[in-house]
Write an enzyme that holds these catalytic residues in place. Sequence first.
Site, PDB file in Angstrom:
ATOM      1  N   ASP A  51      62.185  26.529  27.889  1.00 22.64           N
ATOM      2  CA  ASP A  51      63.625  26.821  27.881  1.00 22.64           C
ATOM      3  C   ASP A  51      64.090  27.130  26.459  1.00 22.64           C
ATOM      4  O   ASP A  51      65.263  27.458  26.243  1.00 22.64           O
ATOM      5  CB  ASP A  51      64.441  25.699  28.536  1.00 22.64           C
ATOM      6  N   SER A  52      63.156  27.090  25.492  1.00 21.54           N
ATOM      7  CA  SER A  52      63.445  27.607  24.145  1.00 21.54           C
ATOM      8  C   SER A  52      63.746  29.106  24.213  1.00 21.54           C
ATOM      9  O   SER A  52      64.231  29.689  23.242  1.00 21.54           O
ATOM     10  CB  SER A  52      62.273  27.336  23.190  1.00 21.54           C
ATOM     11  N   ASP A  90      59.521  25.755  32.350  1.00 21.69           N
ATOM     12  CA  ASP A  90      60.495  24.675  32.149  1.00 21.69           C
ATOM     13  C   ASP A  90      61.578  24.704  33.212  1.00 21.69           C
ATOM     14  O   ASP A  90      62.139  25.766  33.516  1.00 21.69           O
ATOM     15  CB  ASP A  90      61.183  24.836  30.781  1.00 21.69           C
ATOM     16  N   LYS A 120      57.709  21.983  34.039  1.00 20.49           N
ATOM     17  CA  LYS A 120      57.856  20.919  33.034  1.00 20.49           C
ATOM     18  C   LYS A 120      59.310  20.462  33.040  1.00 20.49           C
ATOM     19  O   LYS A 120      60.215  21.268  33.262  1.00 20.49           O
ATOM     20  CB  LYS A 120      57.465  21.429  31.644  1.00 20.49           C
ATOM     21  N   GLU A 122      62.121  17.302  31.116  1.00 22.56           N
ATOM     22  CA  GLU A 122      62.306  16.328  30.042  1.00 22.56           C
ATOM     23  C   GLU A 122      62.776  14.983  30.599  1.00 22.56           C
ATOM     24  O   GLU A 122      63.657  14.946  31.450  1.00 22.56           O
ATOM     25  CB  GLU A 122      63.351  16.853  29.038  1.00 22.56           C
ATOM     26  N   GLU A 189      57.281  15.548  21.600  1.00 27.16           N
ATOM     27  CA  GLU A 189      57.881  16.377  20.558  1.00 27.16           C
ATOM     28  C   GLU A 189      58.453  15.517  19.428  1.00 27.16           C
ATOM     29  O   GLU A 189      59.224  14.575  19.652  1.00 27.16           O
ATOM     30  CB  GLU A 189      59.004  17.249  21.183  1.00 27.16           C
TER      31      GLU A 189
HETATM   32  O1  KIV Z   1      60.937  24.962  25.414  1.00 28.19           O
HETATM   33  C1  KIV Z   1      59.980  24.799  24.646  1.00 28.19           C
HETATM   34  O2  KIV Z   1      59.575  25.706  23.890  1.00 28.19           O
HETATM   35  C2  KIV Z   1      59.331  23.506  24.622  1.00 28.19           C
HETATM   36  C3  KIV Z   1      58.317  23.265  23.556  1.00 28.19           C
HETATM   37  C4  KIV Z   1      59.001  22.979  22.289  1.00 28.19           C
HETATM   38  C5  KIV Z   1      57.361  22.201  23.917  1.00 28.19           C
HETATM   39  O3  KIV Z   1      59.627  22.675  25.419  1.00 28.19           O
END
Ligand code: KIV
Length: 271
Positions: A51-52, A90, A120, A122, A189
Amino acid sequence: MSVHKEIRKVTTHRLSEMKLRSEKISMLTSYDYSMAKLVNEAGIDVILVGDSASNVMAGFETTLPITLDHMIYHGASVVRAVNRALVVVDLPFGTYQGNSRNALNSAIRIMKETAADSVKLEGGAEVIDSVNRILSAGIPVMGHLGLMPQSIHKFGTYTVRAKEEEEAEKLLSDAKLLEEAGCFAIVLEKIPAKLGAKVAKELKIPVIGIGAGNGVDGQVLVIHDLLGITQQFSPRFLRRYHNLAAEIKGAVGTYISDVKSGEFPNEKEQY
Ligand code: KIV
């Protein structure tokens, strides 16, 4: 006999075998077809459609604004390019917290509409109902603890997490909870290296770090940071392998002057 080498897809099972034989796992983000194709062909083990994307693709300050539809668009683009790496997508903010039915629906949409291998999310104890419900549908889940960018407004900063004993203990117990639930791996992280190594030692599933030191089972970075496309972001854990920003600006600058001077296109470049 075929001259083509058969490509063996990376699976969650292969990742646990890698941990067993102490082979480090390489993981990078990608958000689009062209980049994912290069990253896959270079031999990466895991591609994270993070989600980055909210920051590096869409230009938002945080990861909160990105939607499930956006993540599905990025995920499907990446999957079309990949024939070897395991693809993780994500679950974005607001699509799995506090309501396990919503969480399952979001994860099912990702699996159906992107054909990715896993999702994934959090959090630990706070999201365990969602984790269990997603896993009950046979969808592999990767956990994410330590600095959790989706909770930025709770903490107010992106500094190192779990430096104090209480937070470190909670992180370890969350990691064990995620493992017991059936997650196939966990991302840690921005936490102290000592804690990263301890979690990796106490867990059987692979622990992949970003700013979690060298004692974990693998490493992940954002591809735009590694390639030096992003310029302002310089945390201690980041190693830049290239300065693509300078190369791109140089190439674009040369193109602009060639167009302005009439040097492009030349005789051979026209019909
Ligand atoms: O969204 C992302 O890029 C991440 C990484 C920093 C692990 O979750």
